[in-house]
Scaffold this motif. Structure first.
Motif: not given
Lengths: 270, 174
Positions: A14, A66-74, B69, B140, B168
């Motif tokens: 992200s 429905d992909y969540s950007t919360a699943s990604l590391n910064q 999100d 995910e 994170d």
């Protein structure tokens, strides 16, 4: 909310999210969609399309609505120079842009005249192009793109749409009895000619024997390549090979009104 | 931004430790207040406000963090009680210390460890402010800690939402 993420190695990270629009939306009504054909070069308002993209092997999970950007590391500051592509999530469209070193603008120096003129060094910045390399539209499940080569690092496997001939296929093609190689080797065939061999070589193989003979006769007349005593094409460079492959695709023609011999570098079946 | 917030959250969590030590050892920084009112507990009440003030400030700071999100979840697990034991341990440690030097050394260590762990985000003050703590598995298959005022139950009824990225693995819905 709009978001921008970046691919580093195999992982997406992200980068930033904001409420302002990051990029102009692709207005579907203003563009001409075309099914992909490798022999055709697009006009500015034309895009290739891949409908039913979510069913393809090279579909990326990032495209799911429905992909969540919360699943990604910064992303961390040290990661930026490893970015291979960026994805912009905006209004049910996902914009993909390949990142090359030229997109980083950190070494430039400017005169800033927004106030008192002063000399300023460019801060570390990454350019976002106004036009993306590929746009996935969620509602239509369709990928819009212009150049397969530019998006193959984003959707690994998509290069199958316009693949390069393998060394065995190149060897087979150059082993045809109407070709003699001079100071040129099968191993040194470049990317573009490998793609042409994959396209046109296969088309040629599917012709009847009569048509094959006629096509080679046509190529002898039109391609303007030196012939050996036996009437084989003497291929000594990439350009010779390109001319032969174009001739085998019947791209040379005579415009009788203008009385000009011509070659079509982009063709589309109507 | 993130650094300041984490500092605030850490301060907010360890402030209980400080308050209990001060109360237990009857340390009065504002003798004039208790003198005027005639009650010791007025000052202690003032001390008790400290964790809530810093905690409230942390929630406000969270609204400045970057947004992400959360559209689909596969698993929701409440974790309200998981961390509480850690905090109770603080209380007992603070009660057993008499000596000021020992206290400050232990406080310093606690600040250090909490700052560098994820415990700092689990602050009992948030519970009192109405927040709940959930372990959530995203679409995910990434497990994150979500701090939210909502009473989340089933993944099916979960509605997509914008959350603030604390780190994170920790997100807050404010």
């Amino acid at each position: 909310m709009n978001a921008l993420i970046a691919k580093i190695g195999r992982e997406y990270k992200s980068v930033v999210s904001c409420d302002v629009e990051i990029i102009d939306n692709l207005t579907i009504a203003n563009i001409k969609p075309l099914a992909f054909t490798s022999s055709y070069k697009l006009d500015e308002d034309e895009w290739f399309i891949l409908p039913g993209f979510s069913k393809k092997d090279y579909f990326s999970d990032i495209c799911r609505s429905d992909y969540s950007t919360a699943s990604l590391n910064q992303i961390e500051n040290g990661n930026y120079n490893q970015i291979s592509c960026i994805v912009i999530f905006q209004n049910e469209q996902k914009n993909f842009q390949r990142i090359t070193p030229s997109r980083f603008v950190s070494k430039k120096r400017f005169i800033d005249f927004s106030g008192q003129p002063e000399v300023v060094d460019q801060r570390n910045q990454l350019e976002i192009k106004p036009e993306s390399d590929a746009v996935y539209v969620n509602d239509e499940d369709t990928l819009y793109f212009k150049d397969v080569a530019k998006i193959k690092c984003i959707f690994p496997g998509i290069e199958i749409l316009h693949r390069e001939a393998t060394q065995a296929e190149v060897n087979d093609f150059l082993g045809n009895n109407f070709i003699v190689l001079e100071n040129y080797e099968a191993a040194s065939v470049g990317t573009f000619n490998r793609k042409r061999i994959a396209d046109i070589g296969a088309k040629y193989q599917n012709l009847t024997t009569d048509k094959k003979t006629n096509l080679i006769d046509y190529a002898r007349k039109k391609a303007n390549i030196d012939l050996s005593d036996e009437g084989a094409f003497r291929i000594s460079s990439e350009t010779d090979l390109k001319k032969l492959l174009w001739a085998m695709d019947q791209r040379y023609y005579y415009a009788d009104i203008y009385e000009e011999d011509r070659v079509a570098n982009s063709v589309k079946v109507l | 931004m993130n650094f300041i917030l984490r500092l605030f959250m850490t301060m907010s969590s360890v402030s209980f430790f400080l308050v209990i030590y001060l109360v237990h050892n009857k340390i009065d920084f504002f003798p004039f207040i208790s003198d005027r009112l005639g009650y010791d507990w007025a000052v202690y009440l003032l001390y008790m406000l400290l964790p809530f003030l810093i905690g409230g400030a942390s929630v406000k700071l969270c609204k400045l963090l970057s947004k992400s999100d959360l559209k689909k979840v596969e698993l929701i697990e409440s974790s309200n009680n998981d961390f509480l034991a850690n905090y109770l341990a603080f209380f007992f440690v603070a009660l057993s210390i008499k000596d000021a030097t020992t206290f400050w050394i232990i406080l310093g260590l606690a600040v250090l460890f909490i700052f560098f762990s994820r415990v700092s985000y689990f602050n009992p003050v948030f519970l009192i402010f109405g927040f709940n703590f959930f372990y959530v598995c995203t679409g995910e298959k990434v497990k994150i800690l979500l701090i939210s005022r909502k009473k989340l139950r089933s993944p099916e009824s979960f509605e997509g939402t914008g959350v603030r990225r604390i780190n994170d693995y920790t997100f807050m819905e404010v």
